[in-house]
Design an enzyme around this catalytic site. Sequence first.
Site: not given
Lengths: 255, 214
Positions: B194, B196, B84
């Site tokens: 993202h 994650e 990001c």
Amino acid sequence: MPLAKRIIPCLDVTAGRVVKGVNFLELRDAGDPVEIAKRYNDQGADELTFLDITASSDDRDLILHVIEAVASQVFIPLTVGGGVRKADDVRRLLNAGADKVSINTTAVSNPEVVEQAASRFGSQAIVVAIDAKATDASNSRWEVFTHGGRRATGLDAVEWALKMQQLGAGEILLTSMDRDGTKIGFNLPLTRAVSDAVDIPVIASGGVGNLQHLVDGVKQGHADAVLAASIFHFGEYSVRQAKEAMHAAGIEVRF
Amino acid sequence: MTQTIAIVDYGMGNLHSVTKAFELVAGDDAKIILTADPAVVASADKVVFPGQGAMPDCMRELNESGLKQAVLDAAASKPFLGICVGAQLLFEHSEEGDMDCLGVFKGKVVKFKPENMIDAQGQKLKVPHMGWNEMFIKQPHPLWAGISDAERFYFVHSYHFAPDSDADTVIESAYPSRFAVAVARDNIFAIQCHPEKSHTPGLQLLKNFVHWKL
């Protein structure tokens, strides 16, 4: 091909447990937040929203443990709302593992909290929740309410959404007070008026009773995401079924 | 000896999820260290450089934390994953705050242009670009092993990197025009979205990073 429209189950949490009720009456324990979050995640939920409805301030910090536990095991975006009064509350929720924090009553009483939080943590982390009710039977103008829909503010919902965007909100969670708990579908004119007015994503909420309502929220309401609680909690439909219905209606979804 | 993976904590954003996700996929194969210490970043076998919020704040914190040189050294020498804003900072310049960045990749960070933000049905596309979008493979890369073409990842951003050339572009998405969302060169992989927060395919990418051998 394009960005998928999102389906977001909403979980009410009090004192560290998920509860469910009908029209806020007779709240019943619905289980462990991590287990429920995992179940929705497995069904393909695109995000999860936790609404902290804890009444006692003594138990407020329990939501932090809930978020920490869920964020350690469920790797999709998590939004938390309820009881956020200052930028520091936002920080604590983000540090616990929330991706976005939703601000409702405080956005009205203290709009600078939205501005401060957006500038400190980024607009992507700040959702402003707007509870709106039609001003008359024509359902063409809507007023913002706070305190769980009990207090009128005199603010126009569309203008308020634009103001919140200007202060740095990254997303609007729009709930129709007229429709919440009715199961007759979203307030589509309200949803469309707000979504067309702002440049940030709008999540439609309030009134979902069947899967066609989700389709209507996107196609007619122009919502970027749809939020629902009871149709998922009581096992009427799974998130997967909701996605299949939206896909069949020509809406882009993530499977 | 177990390898170490340092997640650079320069005070910008929620690092709980990225840490937990790496701990889950690494198991006993790596020790995950969330750190603000340049010496730990320097001694780690691999480095993850995340970031959230406004780019000027991220750049300021990076400078003030004393971690900038450690990040640059890591980007020049060992497996390095930018996520990001951490990925955006690797470019030369950003429209957000009109500022110079680290210059590891040639190109700049630009805002989605309002006049382009209309979909095929004529409906307005919102900014931030928020939600699950498709990842189109432009070049094979070891970190994309086991991830299908057009798999969806979670995005939330208003600015995106625009490399000068597409030589390093590994993955593209579309909103509505095609744009680069992952670039890679030698030891560096930088991604706009993202992983994650991207469920199974996102965790697969992180797992591939844990096992990445140059």
